[in-house]
Design an enzyme around this catalytic site. Sequence first.
Site, PDB file in Angstrom:
ATOM      1  N   HIS A 303       0.870  -1.179   0.000  1.00  0.00           N
ATOM      2  CA  HIS A 303       0.000   0.000   0.000  1.00  0.00           C
ATOM      3  C   HIS A 303       0.910   1.233   0.000  1.00  0.00           C
ATOM      4  O   HIS A 303       0.693   2.151  -0.771  1.00  0.00           O
ATOM      5  CB  HIS A 303      -0.922  -0.023   1.211  1.00  0.00           C
ATOM      6  CG  HIS A 303      -1.926   1.078   1.210  1.00  0.00           C
ATOM      7  ND1 HIS A 303      -2.818   1.258   0.174  1.00  0.00           N
ATOM      8  CD2 HIS A 303      -2.186   2.072   2.102  1.00  0.00           C
ATOM      9  CE1 HIS A 303      -3.581   2.315   0.438  1.00  0.00           C
ATOM     10  NE2 HIS A 303      -3.213   2.830   1.594  1.00  0.00           N
ATOM     11  N   LYS A 335       3.134   3.596  -5.701  1.00  0.00           N
ATOM     12  CA  LYS A 335       2.625   4.967  -5.524  1.00  0.00           C
ATOM     13  C   LYS A 335       3.750   5.978  -5.727  1.00  0.00           C
ATOM     14  O   LYS A 335       3.492   7.148  -5.981  1.00  0.00           O
ATOM     15  CB  LYS A 335       2.028   5.137  -4.123  1.00  0.00           C
ATOM     16  CG  LYS A 335       0.682   4.415  -3.942  1.00  0.00           C
ATOM     17  CD  LYS A 335       0.070   4.718  -2.595  1.00  0.00           C
ATOM     18  CE  LYS A 335      -1.285   4.052  -2.428  1.00  0.00           C
ATOM     19  NZ  LYS A 335      -1.216   2.593  -2.279  1.00  0.00           N
TER      20      LYS A 335
END
Lengths: 412, 371
Positions: A303, A335
């Site tokens: 994540h 990310k």
Amino acid sequence: MAVEVAVSGVAIVTSLGVGPEATVAALRSEQPRFAELQGFDASRYEIRRGAEAVAPEQAFPGVDLGGARLDRAIRHVIGCIDAALKDAGLDADRLAAPPHRRELVLGSTLVAMLQADRFLRQEARLRSTPAPAERLRYRPLADWPPEAALFRIARRFGIGGLSLIVSNACASGSASVALALDRLRSGRADLVIAGGFDPTCEYTHAGFGSLLLLSRSGCRPFQAGREGMLLGEGYGILVLERRESLERRGGRARARLLGAAASSDAFHLTQPDPEGRGAARCIASALADARVAPDEVGYVNLHGTGTPMNDLSEFHALKTVFGARLPQIPTSSTKSYFGHTLGGAGAVEAIVTILALQHGFAPPTLSVTEQDPQTAGLDVLKDGGRPLRARVALSSSFGFGGANAALVLAKP
Amino acid sequence: MSGGVLLVGAGAVGPLGLDRRAIEAASRDRASAGDAAPKTRVEGFDASSLPNAKSLRRATAHVLFGVAAAAEAARESGGAALPEESGLVFASALGSANFSYRLWHELLKSGPLGASPVLFSEGVPNALAGHVALSLRLLGPGHMLGGGSDAGLRAVSIGRDLLESRRLSRVVVGAAEEHSELAVRAYRRLGLAARGAGDGERPGIRRGVTRGRALVPSEGAAAFVLERDDPPPKRPALARLLAVESAQLSRRDRESDARELAELLRRAADAAGGSLRDLSWLGSAANGTHVDAIEARALALLAADGFEPVVSRRMRAWCGEAWTVTPLWQALEALPIVAAGGRAAVLSVSPFCGASVLVLAAAGSAQTRRP
């Protein structure tokens, strides 16, 4: 015997580009794609960078996206579904499954928020004008509710069964895939279009800024002294079918969705549990659901938002689940390339995970020069990434509200 | 895999009262709606007695209503606490629109400094699911659904899926809405809400009509605790969940929508292991909008198949349209019917024609047939 579910088609749009090939090429280039935000006037903000995608008409030339009046995010989703069905070898006009057994499960936090943005800006402008010459137009509000988006998307693709918008904050995209898996396993649906999406907009930029979660120094997950995240625009769509029906129609799988799970932290509305207990339970449940032992996992797409608390919580969760084997598992937070795409993140990163398995390439986490010593033992891939021979990989997402979701994916 | 799912607890907050007994009393004591305007606002609600009240002090109204309904349902399901591994699925159509609206206004007025961290964090779409999990300490899957009026029934459908697929022992399902001036204004301008809607001036729903003029927005919450029937529950269940089916009507024209809605009702009756003739009671979706005519035509089509249930339109006449919540209130209205041995269905159709049907029967009746 357990029902096997295949990912037969994917579509992805982020600041890295449009489609799987462009995404893989950009991941290999190891260049983050952040720029000054253009979608709204960011000049008033200290942090003005983000990761925006190209306009939907540029991403999907020649595709009927529903007209320019339709919300930008919904036009992107329509383009992505069209592309994902084509990737699955399916003709949107001639799907084998009867309409009521075709379903749509999409994760998003904002849905058509850009319509509300238009309305509220006009309203504010008119309020500050003593005798406005124009009338307040309510039309954008008609497109704001999630059901309006579901209706337009479902009608475009002849989906007559269950359709859902799952709003589990930043875990929305993976939660939608997890729910789709249940629908296929139970036999209630024959074809599920699942995924996640969110645009960038001033509302979220200001909101995360107010919580001091945005970074001035870029998105640097697991870096010592990291400051936070940068937001991105992202759309990820997966076409899911039972493997048996996919093979019967002569289709090919990009990947298998072996298992999935979701859990709640019940700890705090916006802060992660520092020990990552909810996340650990979620990952362990997903592995159990997939009937995969922790030592079979060969790659983890993290994540990895880049906020100090989130990354530490995720590290503790992974340590709980993988124990002494954790240092042997390559991990990365993509990310660092395209920012935090919020409701899109789980689906976008699931697709990145599938592409990593397919292409045998685990991308690096960009901009990490010195890994946070508190996460020692986590193999955060850096420059060059790594060749990947793994057959099984994990993608996980954690969000506000203590919402967690994890997906276990494998080569076909 | 067992297909048996039971409703073992229920809770509600709404204009009729602050617990589910209020709705039951209304169903029992008020044979008809009369000509009074619907009540549309929750009155006398006290959040201080909610579990985990301290962490709820900044929460928005629909979150408070939802937590109250979930806590009542949990209490009734047999104990102070649900098992920690229990899951939850909630739905809301308007969600935190009020907080979002306030934050936007502050932002547009004052720039970045106007962005309130409280409004942003308490206004996230899954604040309701997060607070229910926190308040009841539920550690299982927690899902928040957005959507139209029928998303409350879709939450029940996903809750049922979680029980079956995830082998959870219990799942709390529910929906919550709060009065939103912005939504009322928007629905009025779009011709869907009655003039005066939301302030009780005039009812927009005419009882029993097949073509209404406009709806009356309302607020509140409802929740159920669902449990698998193996092993059998320790306490008597309220009802058995026989089926929940959903569809997206195509909106090509009214006749097509009516035929698709009729087909959805047939599918639901079939999934419940019976036929339409077995359904003796129907909670109507009619809300004073174009939905009324679609439903009326669908029921006319099905009358030819012998489907002639008692159709109840009382709930919206009593307390307006609370979007995702109203069909769940109607499920509460149906409980006396199923307790008496009947099969009851609740139909919900949203303005954009997402449609769902819930079928309930007595707890001791036959199980759901698997698809």
